[in-house]
Design a protein around this motif. Structure first.
Motif, PDB file in Angstrom:
ATOM      1  N   GLU A 119       0.814  -1.269  -0.273  1.00 45.29           N
ATOM      2  CA  GLU A 119       0.076  -0.149  -0.052  1.00 45.29           C
ATOM      3  C   GLU A 119       0.917   1.307   0.041  1.00 45.29           C
ATOM      4  OE1 GLU A 119      -4.073   1.957   1.979  1.00 45.29           O
ATOM      5  OE2 GLU A 119      -3.161   0.089   3.009  1.00 45.29           O
ATOM      6  N   ALA A 120       2.212   1.217   0.751  1.00 40.98           N
ATOM      7  CA  ALA A 120       2.763   2.430   0.661  1.00 40.98           C
ATOM      8  C   ALA A 120       3.281   2.612  -0.600  1.00 40.98           C
ATOM      9  CB  ALA A 120       4.056   2.114   1.592  1.00 40.98           C
ATOM     10  N   LEU A 121       4.017   1.487  -1.496  1.00 41.80           N
ATOM     11  CA  LEU A 121       4.226   1.765  -2.905  1.00 41.80           C
ATOM     12  C   LEU A 121       3.106   2.226  -3.602  1.00 41.80           C
ATOM     13  CD1 LEU A 121       6.285  -1.472  -3.358  1.00 41.80           C
ATOM     14  CD2 LEU A 121       7.446   0.714  -2.911  1.00 41.80           C
ATOM     15  N   LEU A 122       1.961   1.794  -3.492  1.00 43.68           N
ATOM     16  CA  LEU A 122       0.926   2.308  -4.353  1.00 43.68           C
ATOM     17  C   LEU A 122       0.316   3.610  -4.062  1.00 43.68           C
ATOM     18  CD1 LEU A 122      -1.658   1.522  -6.324  1.00 43.68           C
ATOM     19  CD2 LEU A 122      -2.725   0.982  -4.210  1.00 43.68           C
ATOM     20  N   ARG A 123       0.520   4.028  -2.774  1.00 52.74           N
ATOM     21  CA  ARG A 123       0.162   5.370  -2.409  1.00 52.74           C
ATOM     22  C   ARG A 123       1.305   6.466  -2.836  1.00 52.74           C
ATOM     23  NH1 ARG A 123      -4.531   3.926  -2.431  1.00 52.74           N
ATOM     24  NH2 ARG A 123      -5.368   2.764  -0.652  1.00 52.74           N
ATOM     25  N   LEU A 124       2.531   6.022  -3.088  1.00 51.78           N
ATOM     26  CA  LEU A 124       3.772   6.861  -3.419  1.00 51.78           C
ATOM     27  C   LEU A 124       3.878   6.799  -4.716  1.00 51.78           C
ATOM     28  CD1 LEU A 124       6.052   5.745  -0.487  1.00 51.78           C
ATOM     29  CD2 LEU A 124       4.913   8.046  -0.739  1.00 51.78           C
ATOM     30  N   GLY A 125       3.180   6.106  -5.862  1.00 48.73           N
ATOM     31  CA  GLY A 125       3.136   6.358  -7.056  1.00 48.73           C
ATOM     32  C   GLY A 125       3.666   5.123  -8.050  1.00 48.73           C
ATOM     33  N   ARG A 126       3.992   3.955  -7.095  1.00 51.06           N
ATOM     34  CA  ARG A 126       4.582   2.778  -7.543  1.00 51.06           C
ATOM     35  C   ARG A 126       3.798   1.673  -7.819  1.00 51.06           C
ATOM     36  NH1 ARG A 126      10.349   3.006  -3.842  1.00 51.06           N
ATOM     37  NH2 ARG A 126      10.587   5.257  -4.078  1.00 51.06           N
ATOM     38  N   ALA A 127       2.729   1.895  -8.653  1.00 50.70           N
ATOM     39  CA  ALA A 127       1.553   1.058  -8.707  1.00 50.70           C
ATOM     40  C   ALA A 127       2.014  -0.473  -9.043  1.00 50.70           C
ATOM     41  CB  ALA A 127       0.535   1.571  -9.641  1.00 50.70           C
ATOM     42  N   GLU A 128       3.046  -0.345 -10.164  1.00 51.21           N
ATOM     43  CA  GLU A 128       3.434  -1.726 -10.776  1.00 51.21           C
ATOM     44  C   GLU A 128       3.889  -2.570  -9.804  1.00 51.21           C
ATOM     45  OE1 GLU A 128       2.657  -3.062 -13.443  1.00 51.21           O
ATOM     46  OE2 GLU A 128       1.965  -1.691 -14.938  1.00 51.21           O
ATOM     47  N   GLN A 129       4.645  -2.132  -8.882  1.00 53.34           N
ATOM     48  CA  GLN A 129       5.206  -2.852  -7.774  1.00 53.34           C
ATOM     49  C   GLN A 129       4.210  -3.349  -6.814  1.00 53.34           C
ATOM     50  OE1 GLN A 129       8.678   0.288  -6.972  1.00 53.34           O
ATOM     51  NE2 GLN A 129       9.344  -1.687  -6.063  1.00 53.34           N
ATOM     52  N   ALA A 130       3.357  -2.486  -6.457  1.00 56.70           N
ATOM     53  CA  ALA A 130       2.383  -2.755  -5.552  1.00 56.70           C
ATOM     54  C   ALA A 130       1.406  -4.013  -6.209  1.00 56.70           C
ATOM     55  CB  ALA A 130       1.515  -1.541  -5.155  1.00 56.70           C
ATOM     56  N   ARG A 131       1.098  -3.699  -7.490  1.00 54.66           N
ATOM     57  CA  ARG A 131       0.257  -4.590  -8.121  1.00 54.66           C
ATOM     58  C   ARG A 131       0.838  -6.047  -7.997  1.00 54.66           C
ATOM     59  NH1 ARG A 131      -2.281  -4.427 -14.248  1.00 54.66           N
ATOM     60  NH2 ARG A 131      -2.999  -6.416 -14.348  1.00 54.66           N
ATOM     61  N   LEU A 134      -9.362  -6.487  -2.961  1.00 52.76           N
ATOM     62  CA  LEU A 134      -9.582  -4.937  -3.105  1.00 52.76           C
ATOM     63  C   LEU A 134      -8.449  -4.185  -3.652  1.00 52.76           C
ATOM     64  CD1 LEU A 134     -12.107  -2.953  -2.542  1.00 52.76           C
ATOM     65  CD2 LEU A 134     -10.956  -2.374  -0.313  1.00 52.76           C
ATOM     66  N   MET A 135      -7.252  -4.295  -2.908  1.00 54.65           N
ATOM     67  CA  MET A 135      -6.081  -3.379  -3.218  1.00 54.65           C
ATOM     68  C   MET A 135      -5.294  -3.905  -4.410  1.00 54.65           C
ATOM     69  SD  MET A 135      -6.241  -1.453  -0.629  1.00 54.65           S
ATOM     70  CE  MET A 135      -4.560  -0.578  -1.227  1.00 54.65           C
ATOM     71  N   LEU A 136      -5.612  -5.147  -4.681  1.00 54.77           N
ATOM     72  CA  LEU A 136      -5.061  -5.571  -6.007  1.00 54.77           C
ATOM     73  C   LEU A 136      -5.832  -4.830  -7.157  1.00 54.77           C
ATOM     74  CD1 LEU A 136      -3.482  -7.320  -8.163  1.00 54.77           C
ATOM     75  CD2 LEU A 136      -4.946  -9.134  -7.693  1.00 54.77           C
ATOM     76  N   ALA A 137      -7.118  -4.766  -7.153  1.00 55.99           N
ATOM     77  CA  ALA A 137      -8.089  -4.092  -8.077  1.00 55.99           C
ATOM     78  C   ALA A 137      -7.590  -2.584  -7.988  1.00 55.99           C
ATOM     79  CB  ALA A 137      -9.348  -4.283  -7.707  1.00 55.99           C
ATOM     80  N   GLU A 138      -7.552  -1.902  -6.931  1.00 55.67           N
ATOM     81  CA  GLU A 138      -6.943  -0.887  -7.058  1.00 55.67           C
ATOM     82  C   GLU A 138      -6.006  -0.451  -7.546  1.00 55.67           C
ATOM     83  OE1 GLU A 138      -6.427   2.972  -3.739  1.00 55.67           O
ATOM     84  OE2 GLU A 138      -7.478   1.423  -3.259  1.00 55.67           O
ATOM     85  N   ALA A 139      -4.892  -1.416  -7.254  1.00 53.60           N
ATOM     86  CA  ALA A 139      -3.277  -1.453  -8.220  1.00 53.60           C
ATOM     87  C   ALA A 139      -3.726  -1.585  -9.685  1.00 53.60           C
ATOM     88  CB  ALA A 139      -2.571  -2.512  -7.631  1.00 53.60           C
TER      89      ALA A 139
END
Length: 503
Positions: A295-307, A325-330
């Motif tokens: 989630e930290a990666l996603l919120r910091l703009g690193r969506a691919e890593q978060a995914r 839920l978070m996978l869908a958001e990523a």
């Protein structure tokens, strides 16, 4: 004049360093008895430096290292103890405990051999759990209790039952612990944890605070109070307690995990990332730390890593709604709207779906050009959603306080509940807890018919039968099937073990 001042100073320094190994050892024994293992380790370090071959010092040092989870240190100390003449079954048990802490469960079992001491059964059960043999572990716990038990065996068995949501069983073991050592840290923490799981917060906090007063050098009571405060929405209080725990044990992994949890709830994603980045390669994707890092990666703009992390987490724990839920958001953040909608759809389709699930589903569907977006928007704006959310909250609150009949009443008022597997699963659980076994099995079977490949529904069909004490063969078959679908699920493993041992 100068020389006359220096001489007394040197004499004072000499006196400070003149404590004997026996004095350090005595203080270490007192600290060990008080369960202050960090102080005991410090004193024993001084003692063993001056008396490196003293078997008594080495023996106590190994015990302290084991209590602190230092398997490598304990292994080295035990080797020195054997070289100093130490031998016997107790040392073999300590070597097995050290092997287990180093991740060598099979070696631990080998070292124990046929040892039938209660502590051997405790270590054997832990090793079998590490090897994912919950049935063997449960049998080991019971054999250890039959052999007379000891406090740590009783504690571990109680926690096994608590992890299996068997609060009554855990309470029975707690009663045994209280007879043995009512004010021991393990007794007080277990009492608090049982009350916390049953949402009896006053009892939980009373136990944790007594533990804190008796064991001020231990971080566990402070962390437990912090977790309780966090669950009750008192984030400032939780953060203050974690700060105190950090002062007590700054190198504790449990303290670090709680600091990460608080930072995530604060939305301090850069802090979360900085605390976890050094451990990125060893993080387990489905763990709380792994999910927080994603989630930290996603919120910091690193969506691919978060995914990538969320995808692995959902693969390992396919019934985890947060990971889904978070996978869908990523996925949506990476521009893959169609896949994001497909991922979140099972959550949005449930009558229990809340605004967060529905809003994400609507956003993904609209971005993908799916006509379902308008239907989802209508659900978000409907009065039915608000009423369903109120009923869901009432049902959850009733379950939290153990009012199973009230929970059943609330969930049966949810519109369309008979065609919703998630609501039916909750009804099955509540009915089973209320002793309404025929209804529990009926609800569970309806949920399974709606989602026959869902591991949670399969597990509930088995669990309802296990608790009813009927059709054990079918109960075991369902529990085995659920575990095959979600092999990492600890609750599934524990319930299957209890079903198999019950037979």
């Amino acid at each position: 004049m100068r020389n006359t001042l220096i001489l007394p100073a040197l004499l004072v320094l000499a006196a400070c360093g003149s404590e004997t190994p026996e004095q350090h050892f005595d203080r270490a024994q007192a600290a060990f008895k008080a369960e202050d293992y960090r102080t005991a380790r410090k004193e024993l370090g001084e003692a063993v430096s001056a008396a490196p071959d003293d078997a008594r010092i080495l023996d106590l040092l190994a015990r302290v290292q084991l209590r602190l989870g230092d398997g490598e240190g304990a292994q080295a100390t035990l080797a020195r103890l054997e070289a100093a003449g130490g031998k016997g079954a107790e040392i073999a048990r300590m070597k097995a405990d050290a092997a287990l802490l180093r991740g060598q469960a099979s070696e631990a079992l080998s070292l124990l051999g046929n040892d039938s001491h209660p502590d051997a059964w405790r270590i054997r059960a832990a090793a079998l759990l590490a090897n994912k043999d919950e049935t063997g572990a449960l049998e080991a716990y019971r054999k250890g209790l039959a052999a007379g038990g000891d406090a740590r065996l009783v504690r571990d068995y109680a926690r096994f039952l608590l992890d299996s949501q068997d609060i009554a069983g855990a309470e029975a073991q707690l009663a045994d612990l209280r007879r043995r050592s009512p004010d021991a840290l393990d007794t007080l923490m277990l009492a608090g944890d049982i009350d916390a799981q049953a949402n009896r917060w006053d009892g939980a906090l009373a136990a944790y605070k007594r533990a804190q007063s008796l064991y001020p050098t231990r971080p566990e009571p402070l962390l437990a109070q912090a977790d309780a405060a966090d669950q009750q929405g008192k984030l400032d209080e939780a953060e203050a307690l974690v700060a105190r725990a950090t002062d007590v044990a700054p190198d504790s992994g449990d303290v670090l995990r709680m600091r990460i949890q608080i930072a995530a709830e604060r939305g301090d994603w850069e802090r979360v990332r900085s605390m976890l980045a050094p451990r990125e390669s060893s993080l387990e994707a489905r763990s709380p730390e792994g999910l927080a890092y994603a989630e930290a990666l996603l919120r910091l703009g690193r969506a691919e890593q978060a995914r990538a992390i969320y995808a692995k987490a959902l693969l390992l724990s396919p019934q985890n709604p947060f990971a889904r839920l978070m996978l869908a958001e990523a996925q949506l953040a990476t521009g893959d709207a169609a896949t994001a909608y497909a991922t979140v759809k099972p959550l949005a389709d449930s009558a229990m779906a809340g605004p967060r699930e529905l809003e994400l589903a609507e956003k993904a569907a609209r971005a993908a050009g799916d006509p379902a977006a308008d239907t989802l928007k209508a659900r978000l704006q409907s009065g039915d959603l608000r009423r369903t959310q109120q009923l869901a909250a009432s049902g959850q609150a009733a379950m939290a306080r153990g009012d199973w009949n009230a929970a059943i009443m609330a969930y049966q008022q949810v519109s369309g509940y008979q065609a919703d597997a998630d609501v039916l699963k909750r009804l099955a659980f509540a009915a089973s807890q209320a002793g309404r076994n025929a209804e529990a099995i009926g609800f569970a079977d309806k949920a399974l018919a709606l989602q026959p490949s869902n591991a949670d529904m399969i597990h509930m069909a088995g669990l309802a039968r296990l608790r009813a004490g009927t059709d054990r063969e079918k109960a075991v078959a369902y529990l085995e099937q659920a575990l095959r679908a979600d092999p990492a699920n600890r609750l599934f493993r524990n319930d299957l073990a209890r079903a198999q041992v019950a037979g």
